[in-house]
Scaffold this motif. Structure first.
Motif, PDB file in Angstrom:
ATOM      1  N   PHE A   1       0.842  -1.200   0.000  1.00 14.69           N
ATOM      2  CA  PHE A   1       0.000   0.000   0.000  1.00 14.69           C
ATOM      3  C   PHE A   1       0.878   1.251   0.000  1.00 14.69           C
ATOM      4  O   PHE A   1       0.593   2.223  -0.718  1.00 14.69           O
ATOM      5  CB  PHE A   1      -0.918   0.000   1.224  1.00 14.69           C
ATOM      6  CG  PHE A   1      -2.036   0.983   1.147  1.00 14.69           C
ATOM      7  CD1 PHE A   1      -3.306   0.584   0.739  1.00 14.69           C
ATOM      8  CD2 PHE A   1      -1.841   2.313   1.478  1.00 14.69           C
ATOM      9  CE1 PHE A   1      -4.352   1.493   0.651  1.00 14.69           C
ATOM     10  CE2 PHE A   1      -2.876   3.233   1.398  1.00 14.69           C
ATOM     11  CZ  PHE A   1      -4.134   2.818   0.974  1.00 14.69           C
ATOM     12  N   LEU A   2       1.947   1.229   0.791  1.00 16.58           N
ATOM     13  CA  LEU A   2       2.862   2.375   0.834  1.00 16.58           C
ATOM     14  C   LEU A   2       3.540   2.574  -0.512  1.00 16.58           C
ATOM     15  O   LEU A   2       3.653   3.709  -1.001  1.00 16.58           O
ATOM     16  CB  LEU A   2       3.904   2.168   1.932  1.00 16.58           C
ATOM     17  CG  LEU A   2       4.992   3.240   2.040  1.00 16.58           C
ATOM     18  CD1 LEU A   2       4.376   4.605   2.340  1.00 16.58           C
ATOM     19  CD2 LEU A   2       6.014   2.868   3.117  1.00 16.58           C
ATOM     20  N   ILE A   3       3.993   1.479  -1.138  1.00 17.91           N
ATOM     21  CA  ILE A   3       4.653   1.595  -2.447  1.00 17.91           C
ATOM     22  C   ILE A   3       3.679   2.174  -3.478  1.00 17.91           C
ATOM     23  O   ILE A   3       4.032   3.039  -4.285  1.00 17.91           O
ATOM     24  CB  ILE A   3       5.188   0.230  -2.908  1.00 17.91           C
ATOM     25  CG1 ILE A   3       6.278  -0.271  -1.953  1.00 17.91           C
ATOM     26  CG2 ILE A   3       5.767   0.329  -4.324  1.00 17.91           C
ATOM     27  CD1 ILE A   3       6.719  -1.703  -2.210  1.00 17.91           C
ATOM     28  N   GLY A   4       2.430   1.686  -3.454  1.00 11.88           N
ATOM     29  CA  GLY A   4       1.431   2.235  -4.363  1.00 11.88           C
ATOM     30  C   GLY A   4       1.226   3.721  -4.142  1.00 11.88           C
ATOM     31  O   GLY A   4       1.106   4.501  -5.101  1.00 11.88           O
ATOM     32  N   THR A   5       1.198   4.136  -2.878  1.00 19.22           N
ATOM     33  CA  THR A   5       1.039   5.554  -2.564  1.00 19.22           C
ATOM     34  C   THR A   5       2.205   6.365  -3.106  1.00 19.22           C
ATOM     35  O   THR A   5       2.020   7.465  -3.649  1.00 19.22           O
ATOM     36  CB  THR A   5       0.923   5.737  -1.039  1.00 19.22           C
ATOM     37  OG1 THR A   5      -0.193   4.989  -0.556  1.00 19.22           O
ATOM     38  CG2 THR A   5       0.748   7.206  -0.680  1.00 19.22           C
ATOM     39  N   ILE A   6       3.414   5.839  -2.959  1.00 21.38           N
ATOM     40  CA  ILE A   6       4.602   6.551  -3.462  1.00 21.38           C
ATOM     41  C   ILE A   6       4.513   6.736  -4.971  1.00 21.38           C
ATOM     42  O   ILE A   6       4.737   7.830  -5.508  1.00 21.38           O
ATOM     43  CB  ILE A   6       5.879   5.799  -3.067  1.00 21.38           C
ATOM     44  CG1 ILE A   6       6.059   5.812  -1.541  1.00 21.38           C
ATOM     45  CG2 ILE A   6       7.100   6.424  -3.745  1.00 21.38           C
ATOM     46  CD1 ILE A   6       7.177   4.927  -1.034  1.00 21.38           C
ATOM     47  N   TRP A   7       4.158   5.648  -5.677  1.00 19.05           N
ATOM     48  CA  TRP A   7       4.066   5.751  -7.139  1.00 19.05           C
ATOM     49  C   TRP A   7       2.971   6.739  -7.548  1.00 19.05           C
ATOM     50  O   TRP A   7       3.068   7.415  -8.575  1.00 19.05           O
ATOM     51  CB  TRP A   7       3.778   4.385  -7.752  1.00 19.05           C
ATOM     52  CG  TRP A   7       5.031   3.617  -8.087  1.00 19.05           C
ATOM     53  CD1 TRP A   7       5.501   2.509  -7.459  1.00 19.05           C
ATOM     54  CD2 TRP A   7       5.953   3.917  -9.124  1.00 19.05           C
ATOM     55  NE1 TRP A   7       6.676   2.086  -8.038  1.00 19.05           N
ATOM     56  CE2 TRP A   7       6.982   2.943  -9.077  1.00 19.05           C
ATOM     57  CE3 TRP A   7       6.038   4.900 -10.099  1.00 19.05           C
ATOM     58  CZ2 TRP A   7       8.063   2.913  -9.952  1.00 19.05           C
ATOM     59  CZ3 TRP A   7       7.116   4.894 -10.990  1.00 19.05           C
ATOM     60  CH2 TRP A   7       8.119   3.916 -10.908  1.00 19.05           C
ATOM     61  N   SER A   8       1.940   6.884  -6.768  1.00 16.99           N
ATOM     62  CA  SER A   8       0.835   7.771  -7.151  1.00 16.99           C
ATOM     63  C   SER A   8       1.200   9.249  -7.056  1.00 16.99           C
ATOM     64  O   SER A   8       0.506  10.099  -7.634  1.00 16.99           O
ATOM     65  CB  SER A   8      -0.391   7.492  -6.269  1.00 16.99           C
ATOM     66  OG  SER A   8      -0.199   7.979  -4.954  1.00 16.99           O
ATOM     67  N   VAL A   9       2.243   9.581  -6.308  1.00 16.35           N
ATOM     68  CA  VAL A   9       2.624  10.995  -6.153  1.00 16.35           C
ATOM     69  C   VAL A   9       3.891  11.352  -6.909  1.00 16.35           C
ATOM     70  O   VAL A   9       4.341  12.492  -6.864  1.00 16.35           O
ATOM     71  CB  VAL A   9       2.791  11.343  -4.658  1.00 16.35           C
ATOM     72  CG1 VAL A   9       1.491  11.137  -3.909  1.00 16.35           C
ATOM     73  CG2 VAL A   9       3.923  10.552  -4.019  1.00 16.35           C
ATOM     74  N   VAL A  10       4.458  10.395  -7.617  1.00 19.65           N
ATOM     75  CA  VAL A  10       5.674  10.655  -8.391  1.00 19.65           C
ATOM     76  C   VAL A  10       5.346  11.564  -9.573  1.00 19.65           C
ATOM     77  O   VAL A  10       4.330  11.384 -10.252  1.00 19.65           O
ATOM     78  CB  VAL A  10       6.294   9.333  -8.884  1.00 19.65           C
ATOM     79  CG1 VAL A  10       7.396   9.606  -9.897  1.00 19.65           C
ATOM     80  CG2 VAL A  10       6.835   8.546  -7.709  1.00 19.65           C
TER      81      VAL A  10
END
Length: 426
Positions: free
Chosen positions: A338-347
């Motif tokens: 979930f954290l990795i997905g969140t990171i990719w969403s704000v890149v």
């Protein structure tokens, strides 16, 4: 007790009566029948001075304790018996100074056992006197209760801040003397108990703690027990931004490096505005220690990933730490994905319309992984995925770049790489 006779000689003015009743009560006492011994003992203490027999005083204490237990529901009679018990203690202390340490300790314990509401100051004074006399031979329970009564009196408005500090100093100082004479887990636990009580007393402000412990630290900066005490006490009271706390924790880590102490240093430096590099260093060391298990390492890795992303904006390192957490433990896999997905969403990726939006495909992939790994995250992951779909490239734009839904696509953005699947808005 008011009719005690103190005559000349060991057995007093009426030695015959003294010796007779000593003999009578002792016959029953040897058989363990304190009830039968009591009447003759009372005559013995009436006719005999304290010098007649120390055992007469000790046996009388046993008789009084048994009788006190019978009259718990009769406060007046109970108080009379407790007063007699305390008088016997004082007689022993005054008459047999050779045994003053044991006698004083025993008196303090009896005062604790039979203390009545309103007698807190008397009990506190007796406990303090016992510690002063016994020193390294004091009872650990007396030292702990001395601190306990100090806090009770402070909360009742009958003691000042400095009085509590003095009590803490005496209590811990006595326990340290006991430990120096005979180390044991019991005395270590007692020290920890006193420190915990002090930390929760309401008087342990950061300034007060520093004033108390700074001289001790300056005198013994390599004393592992002292460093551990400072670290625990300052952490418990929230005084973690002081130089003394930081020095204590670093000194403790130097003397006894472990996953726990390294993690504590991470927590310390992660709270500082300029502590990022040291925080990451110590957390990586905590994870690398062999004394931690996979679950702990996964938890630490996830904590590090969060810190790298939210505080340091080091997305590449954060993703690496989150992937490590997921690989170490299924328990942490869902949260990590979930954290990795969140990171990719704000890149923010640069390039053509596909390259600018492809990061949402990777974000979707990891949200799917998150809910598959942890069903409790399904609703939140689905909500995120629904949001990401709004940012997928248009199907027409993808066609212009010779792409269709389902194609394999490799993202390369700001040092981050991921293989994903093309998705478009229809």
């Amino acid at each position: 007790m008011s009719t005690l006779v103190f005559g000349q000689g060991k057995y007093g003015a009426d030695s015959a009566e003294c010796i007779k009743y000593l003999s009578f009560y002792q016959q029953y006492e040897k058989q363990g029948d304190l009830d039968a011994a009591a009447p003759s003992w009372r005559n013995a203490i009436k006719y005999c001075p304290p010098t007649a027999s120390q055992n007469m005083l000790l046996d009388g204490m046993k008789i009084m304790r048994k009788e006190i237990s019978k009259y718990r529901s009769n406060p007046i009679r109970k108080k009379e018996l407790v007063d007699t018990l305390m008088m016997l203690h004082k007689m022993r202390i005054e008459t047999y100074p050779k045994y003053i340490v044991t006698a004083t300790n025993n008196m303090a314990v009896d005062m604790l056992n039979y203390a009545e509401p309103g007698s807190e100051q008397d009990v506190f004074n007796a406990l303090g006197e016992a510690l002063d006399i016994a020193k390294s031979k004091a009872s650990t329970s007396v030292a702990v209760q001395y601190m306990n009564y100090a806090i009770q009196l402070y909360k009742a408005g009958r003691m000042m801040d400095q009085d509590v500090f003095d009590a803490f100093d005496k209590s811990v100082g006595t326990l340290e003397m006991i430990k120096a004479a005979k180390p044991s887990k019991m005395v270590d636990d007692a020290i920890a108990d006193v420190e915990t009580m002090f930390a929760n007393s309401g008087v342990a402000s950061c300034d007060n703690l520093i004033a108390l412990f700074q001289p001790r630290y300056d005198a013994a900066p390599d004393n592992q027990e002292l460093l551990s005490n400072i670290a625990k006490l300052f952490h418990a009271t929230g005084c973690t931004d002081s130089d003394l706390f930081r020095n204590a924790v670093e000194g403790l880590y130097k003397l006894n490096p472990s996953a726990t102490s390294a993690h504590l240093l991470f927590q310390l430096y992660s709270a500082l505005p300029d502590g990022g590099d040291k925080a990451v260093k110590y957390m990586n060391e905590a994870i690398a220690f062999e004394d931690s298990d996979a679950e702990t390492d996964a938890e630490y890795s996830f904590e590090l990933a969060n810190y790298l992303f939210s505080k340091l904006d080091r997305k590449v390192d954060a993703i690496a730490a989150a992937k490590q957490a997921a690989s170490l433990s299924q328990t942490w896999a869902g949260k990590s994905y979930f954290l990795i997905g969140t990171i990719w969403s704000v890149v923010k990726c640069q390039g053509n319309p596909i390259e600018e939006r492809a990061s949402f495909w990777a974000a979707t992939d990891y949200m799917v992984k998150a809910k598959n790994a942890d069903s409790s995250l399904a609703a939140e992951a689905d909500a995120q995925i629904s949001t990401y779909r709004k940012y997928y490239p248009l199907q027409a734009d993808a066609f212009m770049y010779d792409m269709v839904d389902g194609d394999r696509y490799e993202i390369s953005c700001n040092g981050m790489r991921e293989v994903t699947t093309v998705r478009t808005q229809k």
